[in-house]
Enzyme design. Sequence first.
Site: not given
Ligand code: SF4
Length: 327
Positions: A66, A70, A73, A110, A141, A201, A273
């Site tokens: 990705c 984040c 993540c 999901c 979802c 959600c 949740r």
């Molecule tokens: S949470 Fe992870 S998968 Fe989702 S947008 Fe952020 S970096 Fe990408």
Amino acid sequence: MSLAHDNLPQEIRAARRHDWTREEVRGLFALPFPELVFRAAGVHRQNFDPAEVQISTLLSVKTGGCPEDCAYCPQAAQYDTGVMAGKLMSLDAVVAEARTAKAAGAQRFCMGAAWRSPKDRDLDSVCAMVEGVKALGMETCVTLGMLTDAQARRLKASGLDYYNHNLDTSPEYYGAIITTRTFQDRLDTLAHVREAGIHVCCGGIVGMGEGAEDRVGMIVALAALPVHPESVPINMLVRVEGTPLADGAPLDPLDFVRTIAVARITMPASVVRLSAGREDMSDECQALCFLAGANSIFYGPKLLTTPNPGRDHDMVLLDRLGLRPME
Ligand code: SF4
């Protein structure tokens, strides 16, 4: 914009407040723990059968690689976490996983894809997955990143029930967690989803090094959405090696329970949740979360790329607590 909220009886509209102030929410967090949980349990009973737990299963249909950053993540390409980037799963493989989840007791399936936002070609594939899973008689979802209004309408036309897009944290702390998209970007996607008529959600993550005031700010932001999310996942950070948050101090589990309780009180009719982080949580802490108003879990041994309690363990826990899957 016509909101479902407008059609509700007066007393329910009054209970679903969107004007919670920081001071009020701070005051809830500051209550003695038994008083807070008692109040949350009361709100829970007014809105739901407290013996019922909604069961969802989450599958990563496109893992890793990705471009977003984040900080929590393991799927962000820029962090060395050992998660390999994969291709979008085939329709048949996804439907087979959904069939297995249904047989194991899940009501909602999901599907998560590690994208900044979906390409239109990929969206066609996801829409086919939604149609295939719905044909099994399950709720659907998806979480695919940012959406345009046209993409949200396309998903709605495929029959999608819920779209997950979390606010993650308070507006003030957000920049310490994500720099590749803004808090407002998130609100815009949520508005597109809501306007398309898809259930929302939306929740957040605690234990990311935020302060108590950020947990206040996160709940205020969620409760201030024009319609409360139908589903509010509250996640405890799963600290993954290679991510910037891998070595942060863990959050006191009682502060996690407090966050669940305040979410329950401020968003009384939402399903709250108890989401990521259960693998490291004691059964007793999870029991406190249910007492404080949590009434949904993710079920199945994996949450996207991180571990989750096994199905057998969860069924035994629900049984020990006298809880049953929501009809
Ligand atoms: S949470 Fe992870 S998968 Fe989702 S947008 Fe952020 S970096 Fe990408």
